[in-house]
Design a protein around this motif. Structure first.
Motif, PDB file in Angstrom:
ATOM      1  N   LEU A 168      27.148 130.822  14.957  1.00 36.35           N
ATOM      2  CA  LEU A 168      27.586 130.986  16.446  1.00 36.35           C
ATOM      3  C   LEU A 168      28.227 132.194  16.378  1.00 36.35           C
ATOM      4  N   LYS A 169      29.393 132.302  15.876  1.00 36.90           N
ATOM      5  CA  LYS A 169      30.029 133.801  15.600  1.00 36.90           C
ATOM      6  C   LYS A 169      29.048 134.978  15.328  1.00 36.90           C
ATOM      7  N   HIS A 170      28.064 135.121  14.499  1.00 31.79           N
ATOM      8  CA  HIS A 170      27.240 135.914  14.102  1.00 31.79           C
ATOM      9  C   HIS A 170      26.369 136.308  15.434  1.00 31.79           C
ATOM     10  N   ARG A 171      25.749 135.301  15.995  1.00 32.76           N
ATOM     11  CA  ARG A 171      24.838 135.287  16.975  1.00 32.76           C
ATOM     12  C   ARG A 171      25.279 135.708  18.545  1.00 32.76           C
ATOM     13  N   TYR A 172      26.514 135.219  18.888  1.00 34.21           N
ATOM     14  CA  TYR A 172      26.984 135.467  19.985  1.00 34.21           C
ATOM     15  C   TYR A 172      28.565 135.170  20.011  1.00 34.21           C
ATOM     16  N   PRO A 173      29.080 136.459  19.518  1.00 30.86           N
ATOM     17  CA  PRO A 173      30.276 136.607  19.693  1.00 30.86           C
ATOM     18  C   PRO A 173      31.310 136.227  20.947  1.00 30.86           C
ATOM     19  N   THR A 270      19.159 127.612  17.877  1.00 26.81           N
ATOM     20  CA  THR A 270      18.444 127.499  18.975  1.00 26.81           C
ATOM     21  C   THR A 270      19.278 127.272  20.293  1.00 26.81           C
ATOM     22  N   VAL A 271      20.514 126.899  19.915  1.00 26.76           N
ATOM     23  CA  VAL A 271      21.299 126.749  21.194  1.00 26.76           C
ATOM     24  C   VAL A 271      21.772 128.011  22.030  1.00 26.76           C
ATOM     25  N   VAL A 272      21.877 128.966  21.064  1.00 31.41           N
ATOM     26  CA  VAL A 272      22.584 130.324  21.837  1.00 31.41           C
ATOM     27  C   VAL A 272      21.416 131.552  21.148  1.00 31.41           C
ATOM     28  N   PRO A 273      21.150 132.428  22.192  1.00 32.64           N
ATOM     29  CA  PRO A 273      20.306 133.572  21.773  1.00 32.64           C
ATOM     30  C   PRO A 273      21.273 134.550  20.656  1.00 32.64           C
ATOM     31  N   ALA A 274      20.628 135.350  20.041  1.00 33.66           N
ATOM     32  CA  ALA A 274      21.404 136.417  19.324  1.00 33.66           C
ATOM     33  C   ALA A 274      21.388 137.679  20.213  1.00 33.66           C
ATOM     34  N   GLU A 277      19.463 140.588  19.692  1.00 35.79           N
ATOM     35  CA  GLU A 277      18.050 140.573  19.968  1.00 35.79           C
ATOM     36  C   GLU A 277      17.932 140.587  21.563  1.00 35.79           C
ATOM     37  N   LEU A 278      18.993 140.064  22.440  1.00 37.70           N
ATOM     38  CA  LEU A 278      19.157 140.371  23.667  1.00 37.70           C
ATOM     39  C   LEU A 278      19.246 141.816  24.197  1.00 37.70           C
ATOM     40  N   GLN A 284      14.115 147.317  25.898  1.00 40.33           N
ATOM     41  CA  GLN A 284      12.837 147.225  26.053  1.00 40.33           C
ATOM     42  C   GLN A 284      12.422 147.205  27.526  1.00 40.33           C
ATOM     43  N   ARG A 285      13.155 146.198  28.293  1.00 38.12           N
ATOM     44  CA  ARG A 285      12.725 146.119  29.787  1.00 38.12           C
ATOM     45  C   ARG A 285      13.189 147.375  30.550  1.00 38.12           C
ATOM     46  N   VAL A 286      14.236 147.848  30.111  1.00 34.33           N
ATOM     47  CA  VAL A 286      14.555 149.320  30.719  1.00 34.33           C
ATOM     48  C   VAL A 286      13.565 150.526  30.679  1.00 34.33           C
ATOM     49  N   VAL A 287      13.075 150.402  29.337  1.00 39.81           N
ATOM     50  CA  VAL A 287      12.027 151.374  29.120  1.00 39.81           C
ATOM     51  C   VAL A 287      10.779 151.038  29.959  1.00 39.81           C
ATOM     52  N   ALA A 288      10.653 149.667  29.997  1.00 42.51           N
ATOM     53  CA  ALA A 288       9.200 149.309  30.549  1.00 42.51           C
ATOM     54  C   ALA A 288       9.443 149.653  32.189  1.00 42.51           C
TER      55      ALA A 288
END
Length: 410
Positions: A168-173, A270-274, A277-278, A284-288
């Motif tokens: 959790l600390k690594h993926r979602y500080p 599974t419970v939190v996104p990285a 990655e977000l 990617q969304r900004v560029v798109a």
């Protein structure tokens, strides 16, 4: 040393075979412990007869054995069919048969022993909860996409808690983690897990709950098949994800949870996104988005130029002026036609009026003529219609005169 006992006394006190057998039968069959007794052992032989299944149950070391019978009326009710070489647990009562001077167990129920008994209990509980709908897909709730507070139920001394914290600390500080400790092994585990879940719900801050434990033997994971734990998860007010054990069959806790994975680390992933990655997805969304805006702008410019070219080719302004002149000319034509038809209508109306005036009887009377009417109102047109002494009405231009015929001249 010898005893001299009279033969008559021996005959008076000796029991018959049936008498002794009946005495033994009453002792055995009326004993409270033996009227309903559980016995475990290994089936050494089994023979099917017309009346039922006869088999022998013995200790694994072969030091003792007892004959058993399951009548045909009970066979279909047995949870485990006695098979030679298998360990079973039977429930029955002692029965004595005087003809053979033997006793045997009349079997009411047979269950698998050891791991087989646990598997049977697991399947029976699973079927009952399945019938209640606790495992239905419609009950599954989606996990929150970006939870700010999560709760973890596991042992404080287990490696699972450390793995979850690290992941959790690594993926979602910055994530707020509520830890509700529980015993996850042994007889006290089910009650401890239920209380830990209740603490999370009472706190009310968590958006999702992780129930976790590292790998272990099947016996060590039995608490996750406990009905109390399963119902606590089913009634939990927030989504639940389980991460229990490695390379194993699903527990009932996994089946009732909203999501399940095989390890504590996978549950935390599974419970939190990285966040990394977000961030990548955001870039990617900004560029798109920029590309989409640019493409839309270029498309709009091209369409505008196409319209300009079409306007030039159509000479729209000149065409509009020409249409306006045509409309003006048509308007003048319409006015002239309408005016001419109006004049014609007036002239026709005047002609009709003059005809009406000339045909008006009153106008004729004004010129000195008169209308002679008989008493019945009919106009007299010939002397043949009149008689001397007849009263007549003469209508003049102004008023009427009543006269009487004195003389008729042809």
């Amino acid at each position: 040393m010898t005893f001299d006992v009279p033969n008559s006394l021996i005959l008076d006190t000796a029991l018959s075979v049936s008498g002794l057998t009946d005495y033994i039968r009453l002792l055995l069959e009326q004993d409270e412990q033996l009227r309903q007794v559980w016995i475990t052992g290994e089936v050494s032989s089994a023979n099917q007869h017309r009346s039922g299944l006869f088999f022998t149950l013995q200790d694994p070391d072969g030091t003792a054995g007892i004959k058993c019978v399951a009548w045909n009326s009970q066979l279909a009710k047995l949870a485990q069919m006695p098979i030679a070489g298998e360990q079973i647990i039977i429930l029955g009562s002692i029965r004595v048969y005087p003809q053979r001077g033997e006793y045997q167990i009349s079997v009411w129920q047979a269950l698998p022993a050891g791991a087989g008994l646990q598997a049977l209990r697991y399947q029976q509980l699973k079927n009952r909860l399945l019938a209640e709908g606790l495992f239905d897909a419609e009950r599954k709730r989606p996990l929150p996409l970006h939870p700010q507070t999560i709760a973890v139920v596991t042992s404080p001394t287990a490696a699972a808690w450390g793995d979850i914290q690290k992941t959790l600390k690594h993926r979602y500080p910055g994530l707020h983690v509520l830890f509700s400790p529980a015993t996850v092994q042994g007889e006290q585990a089910p009650d401890s897990i239920v209380k830990a879940i209740a603490r999370v719900e009472q706190d009310g801050r968590a958006e999702v709950l992780i129930l976790s434990r590292g790998g272990g033997a099947v016996e060590e994971l039995a608490c996750f098949n406990d009905e109390r734990v399963v119902r606590s998860l089913a009634n939990c007010s927030i989504p639940v994800i389980t991460g229990i054990g490695h390379q194993r069959d699903e527990s009932l806790a996994d089946l009732v949870a909203d999501a399940s994975v095989h390890t504590p680390t996978a549950a935390a992933e599974t419970v939190v996104p990285a966040l990394s990655e977000l961030y990548t997805q955001h870039r990617q969304r900004v560029v798109a988005l920029h590309e989409a805006v640019n493409d839309s702008g270029e498309t709009a410019v091209n369409q505008l130029q196409v319209l300009r070219n079409r306007l030039k080719r159509l000479r729209l302004e000149k065409q509009v002026q020409q249409e306006m002149r045509q409309l003006t000319w048509k308007r003048q034509q319409l006015m002239q036609v309408t005016l001419g038809r109006s004049q014609q209508a007036k002239q026709h109306l005047e002609l009709l009026r003059q005809k009406l005036v000339s045909l008006d009887p009153k106008a004729v009377l004004q010129r000195g003529y008169a209308v002679v009417r008989q008493e019945n109102g009919a106009i007299a047109r010939s002397t043949g219609e009149l008689a001397v002494g007849q009263n007549l009405m003469i209508q003049l231009g102004q008023g009427e005169v009543k006269v009487k015929v004195r003389e008729i001249k042809d």
